[in-house]
Design an enzyme around this catalytic site. Structure first.
Site, PDB file in Angstrom:
ATOM      1  N   ASP A 204      32.081  28.459  48.277  1.00 66.86           N
ATOM      2  CA  ASP A 204      32.306  29.107  47.385  1.00 66.86           C
ATOM      3  C   ASP A 204      31.817  30.003  49.000  1.00 66.86           C
ATOM      4  OD1 ASP A 204      31.982  31.645  46.082  1.00 66.86           O
ATOM      5  OD2 ASP A 204      32.233  29.888  44.243  1.00 66.86           O
ATOM      6  N   HIS A 277      35.610  34.724  48.231  1.00 68.68           N
ATOM      7  CA  HIS A 277      35.346  33.375  47.758  1.00 68.68           C
ATOM      8  C   HIS A 277      35.347  32.383  48.947  1.00 68.68           C
ATOM      9  CE1 HIS A 277      33.417  34.652  43.535  1.00 68.68           C
ATOM     10  NE2 HIS A 277      34.594  34.080  43.297  1.00 68.68           N
ATOM     11  N   ASP A 339      40.524  33.596  42.601  1.00 67.18           N
ATOM     12  CA  ASP A 339      39.702  34.906  41.474  1.00 67.18           C
ATOM     13  C   ASP A 339      39.048  35.439  42.607  1.00 67.18           C
ATOM     14  OD1 ASP A 339      38.415  31.975  43.018  1.00 67.18           O
ATOM     15  OD2 ASP A 339      36.742  32.587  41.540  1.00 67.18           O
ATOM     16  N   GLU A 340      39.000  36.472  41.558  1.00 68.29           N
ATOM     17  CA  GLU A 340      37.601  37.564  42.214  1.00 68.29           C
ATOM     18  C   GLU A 340      37.576  37.936  43.483  1.00 68.29           C
ATOM     19  OE1 GLU A 340      34.366  36.891  39.275  1.00 68.29           O
ATOM     20  OE2 GLU A 340      34.178  36.003  41.081  1.00 68.29           O
ATOM     21  N   TYR A 431      32.549  27.928  28.789  1.00 67.35           N
ATOM     22  CA  TYR A 431      31.845  28.695  29.989  1.00 67.35           C
ATOM     23  C   TYR A 431      30.598  28.263  29.941  1.00 67.35           C
ATOM     24  CZ  TYR A 431      34.739  30.412  33.030  1.00 67.35           C
ATOM     25  OH  TYR A 431      35.381  30.803  34.494  1.00 67.35           O
TER      26      TYR A 431
HETATM   27  C1  TNX Z   1      33.140  33.537  37.846  1.00 66.99           C
HETATM   28  S1  TNX Z   1      35.357  32.107  36.313  1.00 66.99           S
HETATM   29  C2  TNX Z   1      33.126  32.960  38.882  1.00 66.99           C
HETATM   30  C3  TNX Z   1      32.225  32.069  39.287  1.00 66.99           C
HETATM   31  C4  TNX Z   1      30.993  32.184  38.922  1.00 66.99           C
HETATM   32  C5  TNX Z   1      31.350  32.351  37.134  1.00 66.99           C
HETATM   33  C6  TNX Z   1      29.943  32.542  36.520  1.00 66.99           C
HETATM   34  C7  TNX Z   1      35.287  32.447  38.167  1.00 66.99           C
HETATM   35  C8  TNX Z   1      37.294  31.787  38.797  1.00 66.99           C
HETATM   36  N1  TNX Z   1      34.777  33.146  38.936  1.00 66.99           N
HETATM   37  O1  TNX Z   1      32.235  32.549  40.890  1.00 66.99           O
HETATM   38  O2  TNX Z   1      30.298  31.674  39.674  1.00 66.99           O
HETATM   39  O3  TNX Z   1      32.055  33.991  36.938  1.00 66.99           O
HETATM   40  O4  TNX Z   1      29.485  32.724  35.018  1.00 66.99           O
END
Ligand code: TNX
Length: 542
Positions: A204, A277, A339-340, A431
């Site tokens: 990450d 990430h 993700d993200e 979660y």
């Molecule tokens: C979202 S769930 C994220 C993580 C964070 C988490 C905290 C996901 C795929 N990505 O990077 O740690 O929320 O709840």
């Protein structure tokens, strides 16, 4: 007549001779409470009588087991811990206190088993080693460690199999890492509650935790962050502690975890999160970014704009990393994150925009789809499959990618309709970094609220799917992100007892879900955690 567990032994002692001579003494099974088993078996019927262990416990194993020694060792452990009596092998035809029978049956669920406890012995029958393994886990919850041998255990018949084939827990070892011994203990506990998948989040922004020999700076640079934000960054905290934090797992250690898990019938799915990430990797190899850098391993939580640039160098890096990851982790799935990943940098990058034009892609989301499809074909060429967070749908994932739905259930529903396999893992219900109460005294948690009963209410198969679509819901997973969960004690506190609730959701038939029944079956499990010195959150007074 009601038999109290404590009075029964003395009753039996006083009347054993009469009991033998007088069959009328047989207990009325309607008054024998069913043992407290989590997850609740698919079917459990109490029978008349009880099994009493002999002075030496004889175990017979028949059939073609894949690993007879492992099953024999587990059987020994369960029996020895239960009654503290010597265990010996029985001949296939001779008397056996415990008989384990592997009977191949191609039509049976390989994780299924039957367990029959009768006066004259215990029989576990299964179509595979895994079924026998789970039968023994169930037996361990009936013949609990330190059981009263004089009382014995009640006769019963269990026919059991899981509702879902994917029963997972994810552990984030990137934000904070855990000692190998603690991970092994978690795997032990997962096996007891019939989880079969350990998703290991290894990389990450805040740390890269797996040795990659071709890219040594991932260990020497990306695994270390200068310091860490103090307090809850999600609530706006910005101060840093000034204390360097880092570490990584060697490939040898990762293999040790894989084989430890495999011995417990658990697959380890490694996650290398991309293209977002990735700041920790960019700190070591800034040439993989769209901008020159330099980058520091992230020292706060959240999402960074700096992600991998979709360049030839990046693909060489990703493939080099995945080569070693696949050699280390034999799991069918490789988790590639997805993700993200903000599109900011790709919007400004000539290289990214050129690809969009060249490939006729709609936008940067489509470019992420293109990126991950390319990674997928590399993984599939090695005979493996990818799994990714639900954002992978946004850019158009190939239907052979499995989707892990975390931003609620909708991503999973959409994915199933598009023909993907899905693992449901919504923030709303699983979660495990969310807080277990709203009290200030609660140990560190990210915020939000996920009490035990909400986990128990999790239903992985949403309404509105056709039966065929529902078969693509492989199961569910609880995620323990560790921004705020730093110690083994805290990891355990977040996992237990919430993961017991999840275990029941994922294993037991939907129609047998019963919150009050679950609560009644919890105390012996918590007592077992006490015995094992595992931390957990105490139950709220009901
Ligand atoms: C979202 S769930 C994220 C993580 C964070 C988490 C905290 C996901 C795929 N990505 O990077 O740690 O929320 O709840």
């Amino acid at each position: 007549m009601r038999f109290d567990r404590r009075t029964l032994p003395s009753l039996l002692l006083a009347f054993c001779c009469i009991a033998i001579a007088t069959p009328a003494f047989a207990e009325d099974t309607s008054t024998t409470a069913a043992p407290a088993i989590i997850p609740l078996p698919a079917s459990l019927e109490m029978d008349a009588g009880r099994f009493h262990p002999g002075k030496t416990l004889h175990v017979a194993i028949t059939g073609k087991l894949a690993d007879r020694r492992a099953i024999a060792a587990l059987a020994n452990d369960v029996l020895r811990e239960a009654w503290h009596r010597p265990v010996a092998a029985a001949s296939a035809k001779g008397h056996a206190d415990l008989r384990l029978v592997l009977a191949h049956d191609a039509s049976a669920n390989p994780e299924s088993y039957t367990l029959r406890i009768a006066r004259d012995g215990i029989v576990i029958r299964a179509p595979s080693d895994t079924g026998l393994f789970y039968g023994l886990q169930t037996l361990r919850q009936i013949a609990t460690p330190g059981s009263d041998a004089k009382a014995g255990i009640p006769a019963l018949h269990i026919a059991d199999q899981p509702r879902f084939r994917y029963r997972g827990l994810m552990l984030d070892s990137a934000r904070h890492m855990q000692p190998i011994a603690a991970i092994k203990q978690q795997l032990d506990l997962m096996a007891r509650y019939k989880f079969n998948t350990f998703h290991w989040h290894l990389t990450d922004d805040q740390g890269w935790r797996i040795e990659i020999k071709r890219y040594p700076k991932l260990a020497s640079v990306s695994s270390m962050r200068k310091e860490t934000v103090i307090g809850n960054a999600d609530d706006g905290a910005t101060a840093r502690d000034g204390i360097p934090y880092g570490g990584y797992y060697t490939q040898a250690q990762a293999r040790e975890i894989v084989s430890y898990a495999r011995a417990r019938h658990i697959d380890v799915i490694p996650e290398i999160d991309m293209p977002g990430h990735m700041v920790a990797a960019l700190a070591a190899y800034p040439e993989l970014a769209c901008t020159p850098g330099p980058f520091d391993v992230y020292t706060t939580w959240g999402v960074s704009d700096d992600i991998l640039c979709p360049s030839p160098q990046t693909f060489a890096f990703v493939e080099g990393v995945l080569d070693e990851v696949m050699a280390t982790f034999p799991s069918h799935y490789v988790h590639v994150g997805g993700d993200e990943a903000p599109t900011t940098r790709w919007k400004q990058s000539a290289l990214a925009q050129d690809i969009i034009r060249r490939e006729g892609l709609k936008d940067e989301h489509a470019l992420q789809g293109w990126f991950l499809r390319r990674v997928e074909s590399f993984v599939r060429a090695h005979g493996r499959s990818i799994i990714g967070w639900d954002e992978i749908l946004e850019g158009g994932a190939s239907p052979t990618a499995t989707v892990m739905s975390w931003r609620g259930m909708q991503g999973g529903i959409d994915a199933v309709r598009l023909g993907h396999d899905v693992v449901m893992s919504p923030t709303s219900h699983v979660y495990l970094d969310y807080c277990q109460s709203k009290e200030k005294s609660e140990p560190p948690c990210i915020g939000n609220f996920l009490p035990l009963h909400k986990v128990y209410d999790f239903e992985p198969v949403p309404d509105g799917l056709t039966p065929e679509q529902a078969t693509h819901i492989l199961g569910g997973q609880g995620n323990l992100w560790t921004e705020y969960v730093k110690t083994t004690q805290d990891v355990q506190y977040m996992l237990f007892p919430r993961s017991f609730a999840l275990a029941e959701v994922l294993w037991s038939p939907r129609q047998s879900r019963d919150w009050n029944g679950f609560l009644q079956r919890l105390p012996p499990q918590l007592a077992e955690l006490d015995r094992l010195h595992v931390n957990y959150r105490r139950l709220d007074p009901q």
